[in-house]
Design a protein around this motif. Structure first.
Motif, short mmCIF file in Angstrom:
data_model
loop_
_atom_site.label_atom_id
_atom_site.label_comp_id
_atom_site.label_asym_id
_atom_site.label_seq_id
_atom_site.Cartn_x
_atom_site.Cartn_y
_atom_site.Cartn_z
N MET A 1 18.37 -16.38 12.35
CA MET A 1 18.14 -15.11 12.96
C MET A 1 18.12 -15.03 14.43
SD MET A 1 17.55 -11.67 12.82
CE MET A 1 16.77 -10.36 14.09
N LYS A 2 17.60 -16.14 14.93
CA LYS A 2 17.69 -16.06 16.49
C LYS A 2 18.96 -16.32 16.92
CE LYS A 2 12.68 -17.20 17.41
NZ LYS A 2 11.81 -18.01 17.87
N LYS A 3 19.66 -17.28 16.24
CA LYS A 3 21.01 -17.46 16.82
C LYS A 3 21.91 -16.66 16.56
CE LYS A 3 24.78 -21.12 16.18
NZ LYS A 3 25.10 -22.42 15.80
N TYR A 4 21.84 -15.82 15.30
CA TYR A 4 22.80 -14.57 15.13
C TYR A 4 22.50 -13.76 16.25
CZ TYR A 4 26.21 -13.04 11.80
OH TYR A 4 27.31 -12.48 11.26
N PHE A 5 21.28 -13.44 16.32
CA PHE A 5 20.96 -12.37 17.41
C PHE A 5 21.53 -12.72 18.69
CE2 PHE A 5 18.36 -9.93 20.53
CZ PHE A 5 18.60 -8.64 19.92
N ASP A 6 21.56 -13.98 19.07
CA ASP A 6 22.42 -14.24 20.54
C ASP A 6 23.66 -14.27 20.31
OD1 ASP A 6 19.75 -15.09 21.46
OD2 ASP A 6 20.00 -17.19 21.08
N GLY A 7 24.27 -14.41 19.10
CA GLY A 7 25.68 -14.29 19.08
C GLY A 7 25.96 -12.81 19.09
N PHE A 8 25.35 -12.25 18.29
CA PHE A 8 25.32 -10.74 18.41
C PHE A 8 25.42 -10.03 20.09
CE2 PHE A 8 23.12 -6.54 18.30
CZ PHE A 8 23.99 -5.71 18.02
N GLY A 9 24.47 -10.61 20.71
CA GLY A 9 24.31 -10.13 22.10
C GLY A 9 25.47 -10.27 23.07
N ASN A 10 26.15 -11.47 22.58
CA ASN A 10 27.14 -12.08 23.50
C ASN A 10 28.29 -11.27 23.09
OD1 ASN A 10 25.76 -14.35 24.59
ND2 ASN A 10 26.42 -15.66 23.03
N LEU A 11 28.48 -10.96 21.79
CA LEU A 11 29.55 -9.82 21.45
C LEU A 11 29.45 -8.76 22.27
CD1 LEU A 11 30.22 -10.59 17.70
CD2 LEU A 11 32.01 -10.93 19.58
N LEU A 12 28.30 -8.24 21.89
CA LEU A 12 28.09 -6.69 22.52
C LEU A 12 28.29 -6.68 23.95
CD1 LEU A 12 27.04 -3.94 21.81
CD2 LEU A 12 24.63 -4.90 22.33
N GLN A 13 28.15 -7.73 24.99
CA GLN A 13 28.23 -7.87 26.25
C GLN A 13 29.79 -8.04 26.67
OE1 GLN A 13 25.93 -7.13 28.56
NE2 GLN A 13 24.32 -7.00 26.79
N SER A 14 30.39 -8.62 25.50
CA SER A 14 31.88 -8.57 26.17
C SER A 14 32.67 -7.56 25.37
CB SER A 14 32.22 -10.26 25.53
OG SER A 14 32.36 -10.23 24.16
N PHE A 15 32.18 -6.70 24.64
CA PHE A 15 32.95 -5.74 23.98
C PHE A 15 33.53 -4.56 25.04
CE2 PHE A 15 33.52 -1.87 21.26
CZ PHE A 15 34.36 -2.21 20.51
#
Length: 331
Positions: free
Chosen positions: A317-331
Motif C-alpha cells: 500500500m505504501k509503495k503504491y501510494f507513493d507511485g500514485f503521488g508521483n503520478l498526481l504531481q506530474s499530471f
C-alpha cells in the motif's frame, strides 16, 4: 431457511458430497469454503454488508440478490471457466446441506469453484519482483486475448462516456473521502480536481463515445489477478455497479497497466502494452496518463480497504501510494 444456517452447517463439514471440514474465509461479500482434499471451493454471498447493499448492489435478499449472483457467476465463468464450474442452490435436508440445480427465483445460491491458489495476488508477485522482465510482453498478450474473446451478454448503458466518467469521478470522491484515515483530504481534492478538469476539457470527444464505442469491462486489477507459472488469470471480475461495466476499449488495458507501472516501472509497462497490442489492436492511447492516474486512485482505495483486514499488505500500500503521488504531481 436462513443463510446463517447453511453457512454454519457447511463450516462444520455437514454438506453432502464433501467429506471434510473446510477452511472458511470471509471476504467483503462472501463466505468462502475451501475443501483442500478435493480441491474444490464453495462461495456463498453474504447478506449482511450494509455498505455494499446500499452503495452498490443489494444482495441481502430477493430479485436484486439473484440478479447480482447470476451476473457475477456468468461474467467470471466467461473469463475463467476452468475455475468457475457451476451455480447451485443450497437446501437443508435432515440437518445437512444439499446442493441442487437452482430455480429462477432461488436466492440461496452457491458458486462451485475449482481450487486455485489465490493467496498471492498479481500485485504481490509484482511487489516482490518475482516476474521476469521478458514476461511482461506475454502478460499483455494474454490479457489482450482475454479482452478480445470476452463475450458477455449484458444490456448496454444508454449514457455516453462523458456522462459515465462524470459519475465515476463522483463515486471516486465518495470512496476516497470514506477512506480519509488512509488518504489525506488534500490528496483527494487534488486528485478529484485533476480528473474532473481532464474530463471537462474532453467533454465533446468523450460525449461522442457511446453505444458500440464502449466495450464490456471487467474488474481487472492486480488484486483480482494471479500470475503462476507464466499464466495470467482473473477471479471476481464483476464490477459491482452496472454503470461501471462499459468503458472505452483501452480502459482495462491501463487498469492492469498502472499496477505494472507502479510496481515494476516504465519499461515493464511498455512491454506489457506492446504485448496487448498484438492481440487487442486499435485501442486509443491519447488518454493514457488520465486513465493511469484514475486507475491508480482506484487501486489506492482498494489497498486502503484491504490493509484493514490484511495488515501484511501495508508495505505494498505504501509503495503504491507513493507511485500514485508521483503520478498526481506530474499530471
Amino acid at each position: 431457511m436462513e443463510a446463517e444456517s447453511v453457512v454454519s452447517l457447511i463450516r462444520q463439514g455437514k454438506i453432502n458430497g464433501f467429506d471434510e471440514v473446510p477452511e472458511m474465509v470471509v471476504t467483503t461479500i462472501s463466505n468462502v469454503f475451501i475443501f483442500q482434499e478435493i480441491k474444490k471451493v464453495l462461495k456463498i454471498y453474504r447478506r449482511d454488508n450494509e455498505y455494499w447493499n446500499t452503495s452498490f448492489s443489494d444482495i441481502s435478499k430477493g430479485k436484486s440478490r439473484v440478479q447480482f449472483i447470476r451476473e457475477d457467476f456468468s461474467a467470471n465463468r466467461a473469463v475463467n471457466p476452468s475455475v468457475y464450474l457451476e451455480l447451485k442452490k443450497a437446501v437443508i435436508v435432515d440437518g445437512r446441506v444439499k446442493l441442487s440445480p437452482p430455480e429462477d427465483d432461488d436466492d440461496e445460491l452457491v458458486v462451485v469453484m475449482q481450487y486455485i491458489n489465490a493467496r498471492e495476488s498479481f500485485n504481490d508477485t509484482l511487489f516482490r519482483g518475482n516476474i521476469l522482465s521478458q514476461e511482461f510482453l506475454s502478460i499483455g498478450s494474454q490479457f489482450g486475448s482475454i479482452k478480445k474473446n470476452l463475450n458477455i451478454s449484458e444490456k448496454r448503458v444508454s449514457e455516453n462516456w462523458f456522462e459515465l466518467m462524470t459519475q465515476r469521478v463522483h463515486d471516486l470522491r465518495v470512496w476516497m473521502e470514506h477512506l480519509n484515515t488512509y488518504i489525506p483530504s488534500e490528496v483527494t481534492n487534488q486528485c478529484i480536481t485533476a480528473v474532473t478538469q481532464y474530463t471537462e476539457a474532453n467533454k465533446e470527444r468523450f460525449s461522442s463515445m457511446k453505444g458500440d464505442s464502449l466495450v464490456y469491462t471487467i474488474d481487472a486489477h492486480g488484486e483480482n489477478a494471479l500470475f503462476n507459472q507464466g499464466k495470467l488469470e482473473f477471479i471476481d471480475i464483476l464490477l459491482p455497479n452496472a454503470r461501471w461495466r462499459w468503458t472505452p476499449k483501452e480502459y482495462d488495458i491501463y487498469r492492469i497497466g498502472i499496477d505494472i507501472l507502479t510496481l515494476s516501472g516504465e519499461r515493464s509497462l511498455k512491454d506489457y502494452i506492446d504485448g496487448a497490442k498484438k492481440e487487442y489492436s486499435d485501442f486509443e492511447e491519447r488518454d493514457r496518463d488520465f486513465y493511469l492516474l484514475y486507475c491508480a486512485a482506484l487501486m489506492v482505495c482498494i489497498l486502503a480497504t484491504l490493509v484493514q483486514s490484511k495488515p501484511e499488505k501495508t508495505p505494498l500500500m505504501k509503495k503504491y501510494f507513493d507511485g500514485f503521488g508521483n503520478l498526481l504531481q506530474s499530471f
